[in-house]
Scaffold this active site. Structure first.
Site, PDB file in Angstrom:
ATOM      1  N   ALA A   1       0.829  -1.206   0.000  1.00 51.37           N
ATOM      2  CA  ALA A   1       0.000   0.000   0.000  1.00 51.37           C
ATOM      3  C   ALA A   1       0.857   1.246   0.000  1.00 51.37           C
ATOM      4  O   ALA A   1       1.919   1.294   0.601  1.00 51.37           O
ATOM      5  CB  ALA A   1      -0.911   0.008   1.222  1.00 51.37           C
TER       6      ALA A   1
ATOM      7  N   HIS B   1      -3.853  -0.833  10.401  1.00 53.82           N
ATOM      8  CA  HIS B   1      -3.322  -2.166  10.157  1.00 53.82           C
ATOM      9  C   HIS B   1      -2.009  -2.372  10.918  1.00 53.82           C
ATOM     10  O   HIS B   1      -1.792  -3.411  11.525  1.00 53.82           O
ATOM     11  CB  HIS B   1      -3.090  -2.389   8.651  1.00 53.82           C
TER      12      HIS B   1
ATOM     13  N   ARG C   1      -0.228  -5.253  14.336  1.00 55.02           N
ATOM     14  CA  ARG C   1       0.873  -6.207  14.127  1.00 55.02           C
ATOM     15  C   ARG C   1       1.890  -6.143  15.267  1.00 55.02           C
ATOM     16  O   ARG C   1       2.150  -5.057  15.798  1.00 55.02           O
ATOM     17  CB  ARG C   1       1.571  -5.901  12.790  1.00 55.02           C
TER      18      ARG C   1
ATOM     19  N   ASP D   1       1.061  -8.202   1.673  1.00 55.06           N
ATOM     20  CA  ASP D   1      -0.307  -7.719   1.865  1.00 55.06           C
ATOM     21  C   ASP D   1      -0.452  -6.346   1.201  1.00 55.06           C
ATOM     22  O   ASP D   1       0.015  -5.355   1.756  1.00 55.06           O
ATOM     23  CB  ASP D   1      -0.593  -7.647   3.371  1.00 55.06           C
TER      24      ASP D   1
END
Lengths: 171, 171, 171
Positions: free
Chosen positions: C34, C48, C52, C82
Site C-alpha cells: 500500500a 493495520h 501487528r 499484503d
C-alpha cells in the site's frame, strides 16, 4: 450430464469447461453467446477462439439458445455454452418478454437433453448492489437463472482462482 | 441455534432461511429490516411477503434489531432476520454513532439468545472496490459485521446458486 | 510453503495471514504494497500497523515485489505480502509494460522461494462487470494473477466472514 460452471471474472471457467470437453473424447460443439459490439469485445472473442482446438465446431448464438441446443439432440456431441450471463444480457437488451420466453425455453428443454453440456456463467452478485435499476435487474435475473440451472444440472462447479470446487455432485 | 446465511444477490438465502423455519415446526417470527423507499423496493417487499406462510408473524424493524430480538426471548419462536445488510445500510444512513451502538447491542445480545435465529445477509465485498467513500465504508462495515456474526453463530452457511454450503458447523 | 489467501473486502484475510506468521515462531517480514495517497488510505495503513507485533520488520514496496522477496531468500523468515491487488493496481497505474514485467518476475521467482510466504489478495471479480475499460482490465489482471498464483502456491485459502476455507491443500 449437465454441468453448471460458476465463477468470477477470469477465474478459469472457460478453460475448465474446455478441459471437460477434451476429456470426453467426443465431438465438441462450442456455442458462443458473445456478440462483438466493440473492438475490446472483438479482441476478447478472437483470443478465446485461438485457445480452442481447431476441429471444434463453433456456433454463435446470442439469443435462441434452447433452439440451438435442441438441434444438437440427435448428435452425441459434447456441448459448451459460453456464457449464460452474456446470453442473459443479450436477452434483456431485447426485451423482458424475450428474456422470459427464452430462459423458460431453456429450462424446459434441459430435462430432455442427453448430450453432455457444460454451461459457463459469471458470478455477478457478490459485489455491492449496483445503483441503476437495469443493473439490479441483470444481477437479479442472473441469480435467479443460476438457481434454476443448478437445480436442472447434475453437477455445479465453482471456480476459484482456476481451482474447481464442486458444490453439487451427481447422485 | 444461531445461523448466519451469506450469499450473493438472488442466491436463494431467503428461501433457505424459510425452509429452516418450516423444518423447525415452531412458531415463526419474521423480522424484516427493509423499508419501502421507492416503488421498486415496495414491489420487492410485497413479492417476498407472498412467498411466506400466512401464519408467520412479520415485524418490520429497520433499526432496533437487538431490542426486537430481546423481546422474543421469552417465546420459543424461530426467528428469521432478513437481512443484515439492509439493516446496516439503514443504520449508516442515520449516523456512525447509531451504527456502532446498534451493531454492538446485537453482538452483546447474541450469546444469551436461546431462540433459533437465522440471520440472512448479502455478500457485498467480492466485487471491485467501489469509488465512493460511503460505499467503501458500507462494504467494510458489512465485512466486519459478518466476521463478528460468524464468531457468534454456531453455523455459517454460504448460498451458491441456491445450494447451501456449510462453512462453519455446530461443534 | 507458499500460501495464497483470497477473500472479499474485510473478510479476515490479513488477520488470518498474521496468525499463520505467529504460529510459525519465525522472524516475520511484512511486505506492505500500500501507498498512502489520501488520508483515508493513510488511516487504514496506520490501523493495520497497530494490529501487528512490534518486532516484525515492515517493508513498504509498492512495485518491485520480486526483488524484495528475492532479497529475503538467505534468511529463514516468514513473509507476509499484503496485498497483491494493491500491488497490481500500483503496477497498472505505472504502465502495462511494468505490470507484465513485474508479475512475470514474481511468477518466475516463486518456485525457488524456500521461505514461508503468505500472499494476501482481494477477490474482486464476483460483482457486476465494471463499465470502464481500466476497471475491467484490473479485474481481468487480478483474476489471471490469482490463477497463476494458485498454481504456484501449495495452499490456497478462501476467507469467508473470517472463516478460512482451504480450496487447495499441500500434497
Amino acid at each position: 450430464m449437465l454441468e453448471l460452471v460458476l465463477g468470477g471474472a477470469r477465474s478459469g471457467k472457460s478453460q475448465y469447461a474446455q478441459s471437460r470437453a477434451v476429456d470426453s473424447k467426443k465431438a465438441v460443439v462450442f456455442i458462443a453467446t458473445a456478440t462483438a459490439e466493440d473492438s475490446e469485445m472483438q479482441q476478447r472473442i478472437q483470443l478465446h477462439q485461438q485457445t480452442r482446438p481447431a476441429d471444434w465446431q463453433t456456433i454463435e448464438e446470442p439469443i435462441k439458445l434452447a433452439n440451438t441446443l435442441h438441434a444438437q439432440q440427435e448428435n452425441n456431441t459434447f456441448i459448451i455454452v459460453d456464457c449464460l450471463t452474456l446470453w442473459l444480457s443479450n436477452l434483456l437488451a431485447r426485451s423482458e418478454e424475450i428474456c422470459a420466453k427464452e430462459t423458460q425455453a431453456l429450462l424446459t428443454l434441459l430435462p430432455s437433453m442427453e448430450n453432455d453440456v457444460v454451461f459457463v456463467s459469471n458470478e455477478v452478485g457478490m459485489g455491492i448492489v449496483p445503483m441503476g435499476e437495469l443493473s439490479r435487474r441483470f444481477v437479479d435475473e442472473a441469480g435467479r437463472l443460476h438457481q434454476h440451472m443448478a437445480q436442472s444440472c447434475q453437477q455445479v462447479t465453482q471456480m476459484i482462482a482456476g481451482i474447481p470446487h464442486v458444490i453439487k455432485q451427481p447422485a
